[in-house]
Design a protein around this motif. Structure first.
Motif, PDB file in Angstrom:
ATOM      1  N   ILE A 140       5.230   9.907 -10.007  1.00 14.57           N
ATOM      2  CA  ILE A 140       5.388   8.442 -10.019  1.00 14.57           C
ATOM      3  C   ILE A 140       6.042   7.961  -8.728  1.00 14.57           C
ATOM      4  O   ILE A 140       5.560   7.031  -8.076  1.00 14.57           O
ATOM      5  N   PHE A 141       7.138   8.607  -8.318  1.00 17.19           N
ATOM      6  CA  PHE A 141       7.814   8.189  -7.091  1.00 17.19           C
ATOM      7  C   PHE A 141       6.971   8.510  -5.850  1.00 17.19           C
ATOM      8  O   PHE A 141       7.001   7.773  -4.865  1.00 17.19           O
ATOM      9  N   GLY A 142       6.214   9.603  -5.895  1.00 15.65           N
ATOM     10  CA  GLY A 142       5.321   9.927  -4.774  1.00 15.65           C
ATOM     11  C   GLY A 142       4.247   8.870  -4.591  1.00 15.65           C
ATOM     12  O   GLY A 142       3.940   8.456  -3.468  1.00 15.65           O
ATOM     13  N   ALA A 143       3.672   8.407  -5.707  1.00 13.64           N
ATOM     14  CA  ALA A 143       2.659   7.340  -5.631  1.00 13.64           C
ATOM     15  C   ALA A 143       3.283   6.067  -5.085  1.00 13.64           C
ATOM     16  O   ALA A 143       2.679   5.373  -4.248  1.00 13.64           O
ATOM     17  N   GLY A 144       4.499   5.748  -5.535  1.00 12.86           N
ATOM     18  CA  GLY A 144       5.203   4.571  -5.006  1.00 12.86           C
ATOM     19  C   GLY A 144       5.476   4.706  -3.518  1.00 12.86           C
ATOM     20  O   GLY A 144       5.330   3.743  -2.753  1.00 12.86           O
ATOM     21  N   PHE A 145       5.844   5.906  -3.086  1.00  7.72           N
ATOM     22  CA  PHE A 145       6.102   6.175  -1.673  1.00  7.72           C
ATOM     23  C   PHE A 145       4.836   5.958  -0.845  1.00  7.72           C
ATOM     24  O   PHE A 145       4.873   5.318   0.210  1.00  7.72           O
ATOM     25  N   ILE A 146       3.715   6.470  -1.323  1.00  6.74           N
ATOM     26  CA  ILE A 146       2.452   6.318  -0.592  1.00  6.74           C
ATOM     27  C   ILE A 146       2.056   4.842  -0.505  1.00  6.74           C
ATOM     28  O   ILE A 146       1.671   4.347   0.558  1.00  6.74           O
ATOM     29  N   LEU A 147       2.162   4.130  -1.621  1.00  5.08           N
ATOM     30  CA  LEU A 147       1.834   2.701  -1.608  1.00  5.08           C
ATOM     31  C   LEU A 147       2.755   1.927  -0.665  1.00  5.08           C
ATOM     32  O   LEU A 147       2.317   1.051   0.064  1.00  5.08           O
ATOM     33  N   PHE A 148       4.049   2.250  -0.674  1.00 10.46           N
ATOM     34  CA  PHE A 148       5.007   1.569   0.195  1.00 10.46           C
ATOM     35  C   PHE A 148       4.712   1.879   1.662  1.00 10.46           C
ATOM     36  O   PHE A 148       4.722   0.995   2.511  1.00 10.46           O
ATOM     37  N   THR A 149       4.436   3.120   1.981  1.00  2.62           N
ATOM     38  CA  THR A 149       4.229   3.533   3.366  1.00  2.62           C
ATOM     39  C   THR A 149       2.946   2.953   3.954  1.00  2.62           C
ATOM     40  O   THR A 149       2.922   2.519   5.096  1.00  2.62           O
ATOM     41  N   PHE A 150       1.877   2.942   3.173  1.00  3.69           N
ATOM     42  CA  PHE A 150       0.585   2.520   3.698  1.00  3.69           C
ATOM     43  C   PHE A 150       0.181   1.127   3.215  1.00  3.69           C
ATOM     44  O   PHE A 150      -0.997   0.806   3.179  1.00  3.69           O
ATOM     45  N   ARG A 151       1.138   0.296   2.854  1.00  5.10           N
ATOM     46  CA  ARG A 151       0.830  -1.029   2.311  1.00  5.10           C
ATOM     47  C   ARG A 151       0.047  -1.900   3.287  1.00  5.10           C
ATOM     48  O   ARG A 151      -0.756  -2.722   2.882  1.00  5.10           O
TER      49      ARG A 151
END
Length: 195
Positions: free
Chosen positions: A43-54
């Motif tokens: 869950i946090f990894g998906a959030g990290f990816i979305l935040f980084t590549f927004r």
């Protein structure tokens, strides 16, 4: 982007420490703890990816839309046209402000439009329909005309010579338009046009 990556990594590390700390304090079997820990890491990894590549997600959405609908993607001044399912490059373009679907064909010497589109776009015919051109479907009689504007995506060309054919389903962007560009070419399943 490097600062975003570092900030995202810090958030992910803090979240993992909180999750692992709370899991360690529980008295659950290790298999269940590992399963829950992996779920939270995902869950946090998906959030990290979305935040980084927004910033790039808008381009991904635009590209998916263009693949599905066949519409060009405009990136600054560059126009990217997806290959259609039939293997050709089709684009919604305008001639004298009138929208129409065009086949992009580097084998066509001159941009050609059907008679109905020529009438709707108010193209002034220069010559009578007495010229013969060879197409993939045989020889066609055409007349010459001038288009005030031809637009493909964000690229506009003025005072373009065009042919007008009797066949109303014959709308082709040809080399007369393509050769006016700085660069054009096929990259994978995309036709790239640069003004």
């Amino acid at each position: 982007m490097t600062n975003d990556l570092m900030l995202g990594g810090l958030y992910l590390l803090m979240a993992m420490m909180l999750v692992l700390g709370s899991l360690m304090s529980r008295r659950e079997p290790w298999a269940k703890l590992v399963k829950v820990a992996l779920m939270w890491v995902t869950i946090f990894g998906a959030g990290f990816i979305l935040f980084t590549f927004r910033d790039n997600l808008g381009f991904v959405a635009q590209r998916i839309k263009s693949e599905a609908l066949g519409t060009p993607v405009v990136e600054g001044r560059t126009v990217r046209i997806p290959m259609a399912i039939d293997g050709h490059f089709w684009v919604d373009a305008t001639i004298n402000g009138v929208p129409a679907k065009f086949l992009v064909d580097s084998g066509a010497t001159v941009t050609t439009v059907g008679n109905a589109l020529a009438v709707e776009a108010r193209l002034d015919r220069v010559e009578a329909r007495d010229q013969l051109v060879r197409t993939g479907n045989g020889i066609v009689k055409v007349s010459s005309a001038r288009a005030d504007t031809i637009e493909v995506g964000s690229i506009e060309r003025r005072n373009q010579r065009v042919y007008v054919a009797d066949n109303d389903d014959l709308n082709v962007v040809g080399m007369s338009f393509l050769s006016s560009l700085t660069r054009w070419g096929v990259e994978g399943r995309w036709l790239i046009l640069e003004p």
